[in-house]
Motif scaffolding. Sequence first.
Motif, short mmCIF file in Angstrom:
data_model
loop_
_atom_site.label_atom_id
_atom_site.label_comp_id
_atom_site.label_asym_id
_atom_site.label_seq_id
_atom_site.Cartn_x
_atom_site.Cartn_y
_atom_site.Cartn_z
N GLU A 171 0.83 -1.21 0.00
CA GLU A 171 0.00 0.00 0.00
C GLU A 171 0.86 1.25 0.00
N LEU A 172 2.02 1.15 0.66
CA LEU A 172 2.92 2.30 0.78
C LEU A 172 3.87 2.42 -0.40
N GLY A 173 3.73 1.54 -1.41
CA GLY A 173 4.51 1.69 -2.63
C GLY A 173 5.71 0.77 -2.74
N PHE A 174 5.86 -0.21 -1.86
CA PHE A 174 7.02 -1.11 -1.89
C PHE A 174 6.63 -2.48 -2.45
N PHE A 175 7.64 -3.17 -3.01
CA PHE A 175 7.55 -4.59 -3.37
C PHE A 175 6.42 -4.90 -4.36
N HIS A 176 6.36 -4.14 -5.45
CA HIS A 176 5.41 -4.46 -6.52
C HIS A 176 6.07 -5.23 -7.65
N ASP A 177 7.40 -5.14 -7.73
CA ASP A 177 8.13 -5.80 -8.81
C ASP A 177 8.12 -7.32 -8.60
N ALA A 178 7.83 -8.07 -9.66
CA ALA A 178 7.72 -9.54 -9.54
C ALA A 178 9.03 -10.16 -9.10
N GLU A 179 10.15 -9.70 -9.65
CA GLU A 179 11.45 -10.26 -9.29
C GLU A 179 11.79 -9.93 -7.84
N GLU A 180 11.45 -8.71 -7.44
CA GLU A 180 11.70 -8.30 -6.06
C GLU A 180 10.86 -9.14 -5.10
N LEU A 181 9.61 -9.41 -5.47
CA LEU A 181 8.75 -10.23 -4.63
C LEU A 181 9.26 -11.66 -4.53
N ALA A 182 9.82 -12.16 -5.62
CA ALA A 182 10.32 -13.54 -5.63
C ALA A 182 11.50 -13.70 -4.68
N GLN A 183 12.29 -12.64 -4.50
CA GLN A 183 13.46 -12.72 -3.64
C GLN A 183 13.16 -12.28 -2.21
N LEU A 184 11.94 -11.79 -1.97
CA LEU A 184 11.59 -11.24 -0.67
C LEU A 184 11.38 -12.35 0.36
N THR A 185 11.90 -12.12 1.55
CA THR A 185 11.65 -13.04 2.66
C THR A 185 10.97 -12.27 3.78
N THR A 186 9.97 -12.91 4.38
CA THR A 186 9.26 -12.29 5.51
C THR A 186 9.68 -12.97 6.80
N ASP A 187 9.46 -12.29 7.91
CA ASP A 187 9.81 -12.90 9.20
C ASP A 187 8.69 -13.84 9.65
N ALA A 188 8.81 -14.32 10.85
CA ALA A 188 7.84 -15.30 11.36
C ALA A 188 6.43 -14.73 11.44
N ASP A 189 6.34 -13.41 11.57
CA ASP A 189 5.03 -12.77 11.64
C ASP A 189 4.52 -12.34 10.28
N GLY A 190 5.24 -12.70 9.22
CA GLY A 190 4.83 -12.32 7.88
C GLY A 190 5.08 -10.85 7.57
N GLU A 191 6.04 -10.25 8.29
CA GLU A 191 6.31 -8.82 8.10
C GLU A 191 7.62 -8.60 7.34
N VAL A 192 7.71 -7.43 6.73
CA VAL A 192 8.91 -7.05 5.97
C VAL A 192 9.42 -5.71 6.49
N GLU A 193 10.67 -5.41 6.16
CA GLU A 193 11.28 -4.16 6.63
C GLU A 193 11.14 -3.08 5.56
#
Length: 641
Positions: A171-193
Amino acid sequence: MNPHVETPILTAGLFDYAEWRAERLQRVKSLLVWLEETGLDLELARPVLQRQITRLDHDRMTLAFVAEFSRGKSELINAIFFSGHGQRILPAGAGRTTMCPMELFSDPSQPRGLRLLPIDTRLQSQTLAQWKSSPQVWTYFELPSQDAQGLAQALTHLSDTQRVPLERAQELGFFHDAEELAQLTTDADGEVEIPLWRHALVNFAHPLLDQGLSILDTPGLNAVGAEPELTLSLIPSANAVVFVLGADTGVTRSDLDIWNRHIAPASGAQTLVALNKVDSLWDPLLTAPQISASIDHQVQTTAATLRLPVDRVFPVSAHKALLARIQGDGPLLARSGLGALENALNRAANIDRRGMLDGALREAVEQVQTALDQQLRQQLHDTQGQLDELLGLRGKNANMVVLMLQRLSAERSEFDAGMAQVLALRAVNNRMLEKLRERFASKSVLQELEQLESRMGAAVLKLGVKGELTRIGAELRNRLVEAETQIEEIRQMLAAAFTRANSEFGFTVSAPRVLRLNGLMQEFDRAMHAYTEHLSGVNWLKLQNNAYTLRTLRGLSSRVRDLFERALRDIENWDRSAIAQLDSQVRERKKQLNRRLATLQRIEDTKDSLHDRINELRAQVEHIGTLQRGLNDQLQRVRLG
């Protein structure tokens, strides 16, 4: 600054530029003071010089540094501007980097310190410019400018982050790119930095910043791409742009995205590329020629990828340059390659800027000289005419004075009657100018953009934006074309009226210069093209975010309004200058007629001797000659340097 390392080229150049600007400012002010003391009519000259004084006094120079994360951009800024503090000032290094765009400047009229805009404001439609006028929304930190360690510690807030759910981040404009999403890892709570802050304003006293320099630091594709004002306004308006790449990584996909989407479209001679971390290629197992060949290959490859001339790509090691300046290591500084980049920046941001201001100043001086030379020549002509008239009276009887009084009274009556034409001219000119003002009125200009903003705000899917902007852009550009036609109609009307006045009254009013809006039309075309492309294609997904779409459209409205307001100011100044010529000569002619009448009246009444008045006029002729020489000397002084 360490005495063993010479003052940085750019630092020295900017101080030199500031000194040059201050000197030229003082010369123009001195010229205006001198003119005020002469008693000349300055209706035309004063506003021309005041505009130059304002321009020189408020001139600001912006250098923009753009890069993806971890390219060493903050370290490069530290090396170029802040090595004199003996340590890093901006956060740099592993785990310490600026996470939000930052404007670094010095403005004593605003509170000194660090102001940070929360990232959550991206969910609202206000532009950055609008948020800047709402200080209560920003988080404020004091900056101990005299304590380098405390200053550096306070600026670590530029690295602040927070963890949020992925949906919130998007919603805030981050992580819309497909490649970026594929490499993204979330923590145990499903959150990102994500960054905690959206934008930073750093206002503190610094020798270079105090001279009017500001630095725009824009980190990362997410920061640049999510803020249309950065891409479409702040970066293109910078005096020079440095795009920072890593020599260890080459041009990555995200680097190329930033370049192609946000820098290349507005790229010019003031856009430079810093190929940083070149020390990663200093392989101790290779010979010096082999290392040099490796660096040259990386430079050639980078230039080819970005489709740039090789001489605009500079291999540097910001880390080694900062270290060299702190430790006073001249050879290491030379090897870092920073000198060549600073030299190019000095030319783009200093020498070229100086040439532009100097050109505008010389044009203003020529305009002033033309107007005042014309005024002094007319005064000399009229004064010499009076002198010849009185010299012809010597030895004549009183009846001759009476006849001359009658003839002069008739001449003044005829002149006064002719001034009705001047009043009629002013009325016609004002009506024509008012039509132009209506064409440039903000409410009229922005009406369709505001309607588009309203429709997009209510639409579930943001469709048809590109077509609408193309249509609106064509209609707005047509306003500029039609305005240019109206300007030419005013010019021809004034030129014809001036020709008649010159013929009937012996004036020397010049026809108004031709005024074209070509430069402004080019700026308008670039802005409309940039916004139209930005609001289509690869950014379609972002457009579905209502706040992003409204921010972008409001940014466009602000840009269009600024351009049209500047055009109207230029037109009004042009028209005012043209009319001022006629007004000046009308006033001078009235003054001369009244003086001649008063002189003859005194002679007739024996209140004054003919001999005394002849001597006064001779002194006036001499004084006008002195003024002409003094004016040439004063204007030449402003031109020099």
